[in-house]
Design an enzyme around this catalytic site. Structure first.
Site, short mmCIF file in Angstrom:
data_model
loop_
_atom_site.label_atom_id
_atom_site.label_comp_id
_atom_site.label_asym_id
_atom_site.label_seq_id
_atom_site.Cartn_x
_atom_site.Cartn_y
_atom_site.Cartn_z
N HIS A 1 -22.49 -19.87 4.36
CA HIS A 1 -21.07 -19.68 4.43
C HIS A 1 -20.62 -18.72 3.38
O HIS A 1 -19.79 -17.54 3.65
CB HIS A 1 -20.18 -20.92 4.24
CG HIS A 1 -19.00 -20.75 4.46
ND1 HIS A 1 -18.15 -20.52 3.48
CD2 HIS A 1 -18.16 -21.03 5.52
CE1 HIS A 1 -16.82 -20.37 3.84
NE2 HIS A 1 -16.85 -20.80 5.03
N GLU A 10 -21.80 -11.25 -0.89
CA GLU A 10 -22.17 -10.45 -0.02
C GLU A 10 -23.99 -10.58 -0.27
O GLU A 10 -24.43 -11.63 -1.08
CB GLU A 10 -22.24 -8.81 -0.87
CG GLU A 10 -21.00 -8.22 -0.78
CD GLU A 10 -20.71 -6.98 -1.51
OE1 GLU A 10 -21.62 -6.86 -2.13
OE2 GLU A 10 -19.72 -6.37 -1.26
#
Length: 305
Positions: A64, A100
């Site tokens: 997530h 990222e």
């Protein structure tokens, strides 16, 4: 999001718009592990007769994302475990948001290669049903999305082990069991199937421990963790433990732990069962049997998922 879209799953908090600075930098050890894994993968593509074997689909673990830097570190260590278990398998990480690499960027880097996307999520919900498939559909990758990790007996193995680490007794008499109970603390979701999945995991853990296990939630769904604790104590359960049903440390896990009247287990994190379960979900999608080390143990109830 347009008004026609369904409400987003809130199984993980989203108070942030940007990842923490510097969280996209790998440690030296992580880079070396990745290089070794890639080298082993390239060597594994060559058979004994010198002919190049077909490349296996890439495994893309979809997390997530979290503002807590411990979450990203935990997920990276978990992926290193997966690479160690399956050296010839290309293993990549993509996030739905906050950290990222984001999933669309990971898929773009794969080009037109086939990939299996395995959600690092413990139950069904909006992310598994909509977010991840839509991101996959918008990429050039031929991608298939695996089911959520739970419910599965391997998760019960990890939950049990984490409770024992926190101080749960491995041997108890009848009187101790009569006084004991567990709250399975999960993130929460508006999706009713998410509650079904969490409830199934709670029942499996209850069968393993021999005490009641009540699913409760940090947000969105009911009962809340404090309400579940209060109900158990009102029923005479004076030894109430919290089992953290989270994949990594973060805000929800911390808040739930702060409500504990007794012991709280750590998030599932890098428990070996998690790496095996990721590979099991991958193997389910590729049709490989038994490669994920998911054999049923004498203490693990059978569950065909």
């Amino acid at each position: 999001m347009t008004p026609s879209n369904p409400p987003r799953d809130e199984s993980t908090p989203n108070p942030d718009a940007h990842p923490l600075p510097g969280t996209d930098l790998d440690s030296t050890a992580h880079l070396m592990n990745r290089i070794s894994s890639q080298l082993a993968g390239q060597l594994g593509l060559v058979s004994l007769d010198g002919m190049r074997r077909p490349e296996p689909p890439a495994l893309v673990v979809v997390a997530h994302g979290s503002r807590d830097p411990r979450a990203l570190s935990t997920v990276r260590m978990l992926l290193d475990q997966v690479r160690a278990l399956r050296p010839g398998l290309p293993v990549h990480l993509g996030h739905i948001e906050l950290n990222e690499p984001l999933l669309p960027d990971t898929l773009a880097a794969l080009g037109d290669r086939e990939a299996i996307l395995v959600p690092l999520l413990l139950s069904r919900g909006y992310h598994v049903k909509r977010d991840i498939p839509e991101m996959a559909a918008e990429s050039r990758v031929h991608a298939r999305v695996a089911p959520a990790l739970g419910p599965h007996p391997l998760l019960v193995d990890a939950l049990y082990a984490r409770l024992v680490e926190a101080g749960w007794p491995t041997r108890t008499d009848h009187e101790t069991r009569r006084q004991s109970a567990v709250v399975l603390a999960a993130a929460g979701s508006r999706d009713p199937e998410s509650k079904v999945d969490t409830g199934r995991t709670a029942q499996l853990l209850s069968d393993r421990l021999g005490v009641p296990v009540i699913p409760a939630y940090a947000t969105t769904a009911a009962p809340t963790v404090p309400n579940a604790i209060e109900a158990l104590r009102a029923s005479g359960r004076t030894r109430v433990a919290i089992a953290s049903y989270f994949t990594a440390p973060g805000r929800f896990a911390t808040e739930c732990a702060e409500t504990a009247p007794w012991i709280t287990s750590a998030p599932l994190g890098t428990h070996p069962a998690m790496a095996n379960l990721l590979l099991h979900r991958y193997d389910q999608m590729t049709g490989v049997r038994g490669a994920g080390n998911c054999a049923t143990s004498p203490h693990r109830p059978a569950l065909a998922v």
